[in-house]
Design a protein around this motif. Structure first.
Motif, PDB file in Angstrom:
ATOM      1  N   ALA A 368       0.823  -1.206   0.000  1.00  0.00           N
ATOM      2  CA  ALA A 368       0.000   0.000   0.000  1.00  0.00           C
ATOM      3  C   ALA A 368       0.857   1.256   0.000  1.00  0.00           C
ATOM      4  CB  ALA A 368      -0.929  -0.007   1.208  1.00  0.00           C
ATOM      5  N   ARG A 369       2.060   1.188   0.575  1.00  0.00           N
ATOM      6  CA  ARG A 369       2.940   2.359   0.624  1.00  0.00           C
ATOM      7  C   ARG A 369       3.581   2.632  -0.734  1.00  0.00           C
ATOM      8  NH1 ARG A 369       5.436  -1.954   2.805  1.00  0.00           N
ATOM      9  NH2 ARG A 369       7.506  -2.533   2.017  1.00  0.00           N
ATOM     10  N   ASN A 370       3.440   1.708  -1.667  1.00  0.00           N
ATOM     11  CA  ASN A 370       4.036   1.852  -2.994  1.00  0.00           C
ATOM     12  C   ASN A 370       3.017   1.424  -4.049  1.00  0.00           C
ATOM     13  OD1 ASN A 370       5.945   2.310  -4.997  1.00  0.00           O
ATOM     14  ND2 ASN A 370       6.805   0.244  -4.842  1.00  0.00           N
ATOM     15  N   PRO A 371       1.930   2.189  -4.192  1.00  0.00           N
ATOM     16  CA  PRO A 371       0.841   1.765  -5.087  1.00  0.00           C
ATOM     17  C   PRO A 371       1.287   1.700  -6.535  1.00  0.00           C
ATOM     18  CG  PRO A 371       0.519   4.022  -4.349  1.00  0.00           C
ATOM     19  CD  PRO A 371       1.662   3.476  -3.555  1.00  0.00           C
ATOM     20  N   ILE A 372       0.618   0.870  -7.295  1.00  0.00           N
ATOM     21  CA  ILE A 372       0.911   0.712  -8.717  1.00  0.00           C
ATOM     22  C   ILE A 372      -0.161   1.439  -9.529  1.00  0.00           C
ATOM     23  CG2 ILE A 372       2.073  -1.481  -8.328  1.00  0.00           C
ATOM     24  CD1 ILE A 372      -0.399  -2.919  -9.341  1.00  0.00           C
ATOM     25  N   PRO A 373       0.139   1.791 -10.774  1.00  0.00           N
ATOM     26  CA  PRO A 373      -0.849   2.495 -11.596  1.00  0.00           C
ATOM     27  C   PRO A 373      -2.102   1.641 -11.811  1.00  0.00           C
ATOM     28  CG  PRO A 373       1.342   2.642 -12.575  1.00  0.00           C
ATOM     29  CD  PRO A 373       1.441   1.637 -11.468  1.00  0.00           C
ATOM     30  N   VAL A 374      -3.238   2.293 -11.788  1.00  0.00           N
ATOM     31  CA  VAL A 374      -4.521   1.632 -12.034  1.00  0.00           C
ATOM     32  C   VAL A 374      -4.913   1.879 -13.478  1.00  0.00           C
ATOM     33  CG1 VAL A 374      -6.930   1.461 -11.344  1.00  0.00           C
ATOM     34  CG2 VAL A 374      -5.179   1.966  -9.624  1.00  0.00           C
ATOM     35  N   GLY A 375      -4.983   0.808 -14.249  1.00  0.00           N
ATOM     36  CA  GLY A 375      -5.303   0.929 -15.659  1.00  0.00           C
ATOM     37  C   GLY A 375      -6.774   1.162 -15.916  1.00  0.00           C
ATOM     38  N   GLU A 376      -7.076   1.383 -17.171  1.00  0.00           N
ATOM     39  CA  GLU A 376      -8.450   1.709 -17.573  1.00  0.00           C
ATOM     40  C   GLU A 376      -9.433   0.618 -17.182  1.00  0.00           C
ATOM     41  OE1 GLU A 376     -10.995   2.641 -21.692  1.00  0.00           O
ATOM     42  OE2 GLU A 376      -8.809   2.283 -21.770  1.00  0.00           O
ATOM     43  N   HIS A 377      -9.003  -0.630 -17.261  1.00  0.00           N
ATOM     44  CA  HIS A 377      -9.907  -1.741 -16.978  1.00  0.00           C
ATOM     45  C   HIS A 377      -9.584  -2.429 -15.639  1.00  0.00           C
ATOM     46  CE1 HIS A 377     -11.430  -1.208 -20.999  1.00  0.00           C
ATOM     47  NE2 HIS A 377     -10.217  -1.356 -21.506  1.00  0.00           N
ATOM     48  N   ASP A 378      -8.819  -1.754 -14.795  1.00  0.00           N
ATOM     49  CA  ASP A 378      -8.507  -2.279 -13.469  1.00  0.00           C
ATOM     50  C   ASP A 378      -9.526  -1.767 -12.457  1.00  0.00           C
ATOM     51  OD1 ASP A 378      -6.292  -3.283 -14.727  1.00  0.00           O
ATOM     52  OD2 ASP A 378      -4.881  -1.840 -13.852  1.00  0.00           O
ATOM     53  N   ARG A 379      -9.675  -2.500 -11.355  1.00  0.00           N
ATOM     54  CA  ARG A 379     -10.573  -2.055 -10.295  1.00  0.00           C
ATOM     55  C   ARG A 379      -9.923  -2.311  -8.949  1.00  0.00           C
ATOM     56  NH1 ARG A 379     -15.010  -4.428  -7.405  1.00  0.00           N
ATOM     57  NH2 ARG A 379     -14.907  -6.314  -8.665  1.00  0.00           N
ATOM     58  N   LEU A 380      -9.818  -1.261  -8.133  1.00  0.00           N
ATOM     59  CA  LEU A 380      -9.355  -1.435  -6.757  1.00  0.00           C
ATOM     60  C   LEU A 380     -10.431  -2.192  -5.986  1.00  0.00           C
ATOM     61  CD1 LEU A 380      -7.853   2.112  -6.164  1.00  0.00           C
ATOM     62  CD2 LEU A 380      -6.573  -0.029  -6.402  1.00  0.00           C
ATOM     63  N   MET A 381     -10.011  -3.178  -5.191  1.00  0.00           N
ATOM     64  CA  MET A 381     -10.966  -4.128  -4.637  1.00  0.00           C
ATOM     65  C   MET A 381     -11.527  -3.752  -3.269  1.00  0.00           C
ATOM     66  SD  MET A 381     -11.264  -6.144  -7.080  1.00  0.00           S
ATOM     67  CE  MET A 381     -12.340  -7.307  -6.264  1.00  0.00           C
ATOM     68  N   GLN A 382     -10.714  -3.103  -2.437  1.00  0.00           N
ATOM     69  CA  GLN A 382     -11.186  -2.814  -1.088  1.00  0.00           C
ATOM     70  C   GLN A 382     -12.034  -1.543  -1.052  1.00  0.00           C
ATOM     71  OE1 GLN A 382      -8.027  -2.764   1.820  1.00  0.00           O
ATOM     72  NE2 GLN A 382      -8.113  -4.988   2.042  1.00  0.00           N
ATOM     73  N   VAL A 383     -12.987  -1.533  -0.125  1.00  0.00           N
ATOM     74  CA  VAL A 383     -13.833  -0.357   0.118  1.00  0.00           C
ATOM     75  C   VAL A 383     -13.854  -0.092   1.619  1.00  0.00           C
ATOM     76  CG1 VAL A 383     -15.285  -0.798  -1.905  1.00  0.00           C
ATOM     77  CG2 VAL A 383     -15.930  -1.758   0.316  1.00  0.00           C
ATOM     78  N   PRO A 384     -14.119   1.130   2.046  1.00  0.00           N
ATOM     79  CA  PRO A 384     -14.231   1.423   3.484  1.00  0.00           C
ATOM     80  C   PRO A 384     -15.443   0.706   4.085  1.00  0.00           C
ATOM     81  CG  PRO A 384     -13.953   3.445   2.192  1.00  0.00           C
ATOM     82  CD  PRO A 384     -14.252   2.347   1.216  1.00  0.00           C
ATOM     83  N   LEU A 385     -15.251   0.146   5.266  1.00  0.00           N
ATOM     84  CA  LEU A 385     -16.339  -0.522   5.985  1.00  0.00           C
ATOM     85  C   LEU A 385     -16.600   0.126   7.342  1.00  0.00           C
ATOM     86  CD1 LEU A 385     -15.343  -4.234   5.215  1.00  0.00           C
ATOM     87  CD2 LEU A 385     -17.118  -2.882   4.094  1.00  0.00           C
ATOM     88  N   ILE A 386     -15.527   0.443   8.066  1.00  0.00           N
ATOM     89  CA  ILE A 386     -15.640   1.098   9.373  1.00  0.00           C
ATOM     90  C   ILE A 386     -14.620   2.220   9.433  1.00  0.00           C
ATOM     91  CG2 ILE A 386     -15.214   0.807  11.853  1.00  0.00           C
ATOM     92  CD1 ILE A 386     -16.441  -1.927  11.731  1.00  0.00           C
ATOM     93  N   ARG A 387     -15.035   3.365   9.954  1.00  0.00           N
ATOM     94  CA  ARG A 387     -14.145   4.495  10.143  1.00  0.00           C
ATOM     95  C   ARG A 387     -14.313   5.008  11.579  1.00  0.00           C
ATOM     96  NH1 ARG A 387     -11.837   2.752   6.701  1.00  0.00           N
ATOM     97  NH2 ARG A 387     -11.156   3.606   4.697  1.00  0.00           N
TER      98      ARG A 387
END
Length: 433
Positions: A368-387
Motif C-alpha cells: 500500500a505504501r508503494n501503489p501501482i498504476p490503475v489501468g483503464e480496466h482495473d478495479r481497486l478491490m477494497q472499500v471502506p467498511l468502518i471508520r
C-alpha cells in the motif's frame, strides 16, 4: 445488515479465545498495547480443486463488532483471566479503528487481502476470533452455494439444512446461501433476522400421521390450497403422484421427490403428470444433493431443488481457511517467516485486472505504501467498511450484495465456473515486494 430483535444489544465480546485477552493484558503491562497495527485477513489457498471463493459474512461481522462490549457479566467472567487494570480498560473498550475490505458478495482468490483492520494493538488483536469465525463460516457456505447456483442453471434452490448444523449456524448459513443466489430457506429465524423468503410444506411424518396417503394429501390441500407441494415418495411414487392429482386436481402446484434415482424418477413423474393433465405441476427434488448431483440433473425435468447438508457444511469445505495476520507495527512491515506459513509484511493494496470485455484476468496485490498504476480496466478491490469505530454510511444491503455476486460471477473466465478440479480462475500476482 440488521441483527435479530432478540440479539440486538447482546454483547459479542466473549465470542473469542482466551489468549486474545491474555495477550492484551500483557501488552497493557509492557506498554505495547497502543502501538499502531495493521492486521489482514486472507486465505493462503482455496479449498482443494476450487476455482474461486465468495466473501460472505461482512454485514454480520460489522454488526457484531458494534456489539463487542464488555459489560458486568463479561467482566465478572474474566476476573480470573486478566488483572484488575485490564478489566478496567475492557470496561471502556470500543473498537475505534478503521476497517477496509472486499465488498460482501465479491470473489476472492489465494492471497486476496479480504479485510484490513487498522488501529492500536489493543483495538485490533481482540477482534481476531470474531472476524475469522464469521468470515470462515459464511464464506465457506456462500462459496459452495454459488457453485450449486451455477450448476442449477437458473432453476431455484431452497436452503433446507437447519437440522444438519448448529442452530445459530443454521441462520448464518441460510443468509450466506441466499447471498449466493438460493431462492429461499426453510429457516424462519433467517426470515425474521435477514428478510429471506421461506418455503416448506410437509414432511413424511405428515403422510404417516394419516390413515392413508390420500387423506394426508386432501388435508394438506384443504389447509394450504392447491398450489401446495405434495411429498409423493413416502410409499410408491407412481401411486403417490396419482393420489396427489386426485386430491388437488390438475392445478397442483408441485410434487416433491426426496429419495431414489432422482433423474429417472423425475422423468417418470413428468410423463405421468402430463398424462394426468397436470402439465403445470412442478417437480421439486431433494435428498443429499450437492453441486455435482445438481449438475447431473440439469437435463432432467426438474423445476427446483432442495439442498441441506452439503450447503451448510460448505460441500466438503466447511471453512474458508482464512487467517488474521499482523502485517504492520507503527508503520514497519512485519511478517512470519515459517516455511509452511510464510506471509508478506506491510499493509497491502489490491486491484483486479479485466479485459475490455469485462473478463477478469488477474488479482494484483501490492504494498500500500508503494501503489501501482490503475489501468483503464482495473478495479481497486477494497472499500471502506468502518471508520473511527463506526460503520460507514450506506453499506450494501443483503439484496445489493446478492446482486454484486451475480455481476462478479459474470466476470469469471468460463473455465473457472466449471465444477471440475483445477487452479484458481485467475492468478494472484504479487508486485513490488
Amino acid at each position: 445488515m440488521t441483527g435479530s430483535p432478540s440479539s440486538a444489544g447482546v454483547s459479542t465480546a466473549l465470542l473469542t479465545d482466551r489468549y486474545e485477552l491474555t495477550m492484551l493484558a500483557a501488552a497493557f503491562a509492557d506498554g505495547t498495547a497502543q502501538r499502531e497495527c495493521v492486521f489482514e485477513v486472507f486465505a493462503r489457498r482455496l479449498p482443494d480443486g476450487r476455482r474461486y471463493g465468495v466473501v460472505a459474512g461482512t454485514g454480520r461481522l460489522i454488526e457484531s463488532i458494534t456489539r463487542f462490549r464488555f459489560g458486568e457479566q463479561e467482566l465478572d467472567l474474566l476476573s480470573d483471566v486478566v488483572d484488575r487494570a485490564t478489566l478496567d480498560r475492557l470496561a471502556d473498550y470500543r473498537f475505534s479503528g478503521d476497517i477496509d475490505g472486499y465488498p460482501e458478495g465479491e470473489l476472492y482468490f489465494p492471497g486476496s487481502p479480504i479485510l484490513t483492520v487498522c488501529g492500536t494493538f489493543a483495538d485490533t488483536v481482540i477482534l481476531e476470533t470474531l472476524v475469522l469465525s464469521i468470515l470462515n463460516h459464511d464464506s465457506a457456505v456462500a462459496s459452495a452455494a454459488a457453485r450449486m447456483v451455477t450448476a442449477a442453471a437458473g432453476r431455484p434452490i431452497i436452503e433446507m439444512g437447519s437440522r444438519r448444523t448448529h442452530e445459530a449456524a443454521a441462520v448464518a448459513a441460510a443468509r450466506a446461501a441466499y447471498l449466493a443466489g438460493f431462492a429461499s430457506t426453510s429457516n424462519l429465524e433467517a426470515q425474521r433476522r435477514h428478510g429471506i423468503p421461506t418455503a416448506g410444506t410437509a414432511a413424511h411424518a405428515w403422510v404417516l400421521l394419516h390413515d392413508d396417503e390420500l387423506s394426508a394429501f386432501r388435508s394438506q390441500v384443504a389447509a394450504l390450497g392447491t398450489k401446495t407441494t405434495l411429498l409423493v415418495d413416502t410409499y410408491d411414487i407412481r401411486r403417490g403422484i396419482e393420489l396427489a392429482v386426485e386430491a388437488a386436481g390438475t392445478e397442483l402446484g408441485a410434487v416433491r421427490i426426496d429419495s431414489g434415482d432422482l433423474g429417472v424418477l423425475a422423468r417418470q413423474a413428468r410423463e405421468q403428470l402430463d398424462k394426468l393433465g397436470a402439465t403445470n405441476t412442478r417437480i421439486v427434488v431433494s435428498g443429499d444433493l450437492d453441486e455435482y448431483a445438481i449438475a447431473a440433473l440439469r437435463a432432467e425435468p426438474v423445476d427446483s431443488y432442495g439442498v441441506g447438508t452439503s450447503v451448510v457444511t460448505g460441500s466438503g469445505a466447511p471453512t474458508a481457511g482464512m487467517v488474521y495476520k499482523l502485517v504492520e507495527v507503527d508503520g514497519r512491515p512485519v511478517a512470519k517467516r515459517s516455511a509452511s506459513k510464510e506471509s508478506r509484511g506491510g499493509r497491502k493494496g489490491v486491484l483486479r485486472r479485466y479485459k475490455p470485455t469485462g473478463t477478469a484476468t488477474e488479482e494484483v496485490v501490492f504494498p500500500a505504501r508503494n501503489p501501482i498504476p490503475v489501468g483503464e480496466h482495473d478495479r481497486l478491490m477494497q472499500v471502506p467498511l468502518i471508520r473511527g469505530g463506526e460503520p460507514v454510511p450506506d453499506l450494501p444491503t443483503l439484496e445489493e450484495s446478492r446482486e454484486h455476486l451475480k455481476r462478479a460471477l459474470v466476470t469469471v473466465p468460463w473455465e473457472g465456473l466449471k465444477l471440475s478440479r483445477g487452479e484458481p480462475a485467475i492468478p494472484t500476482v504479487f508486485e513490488g515486494f
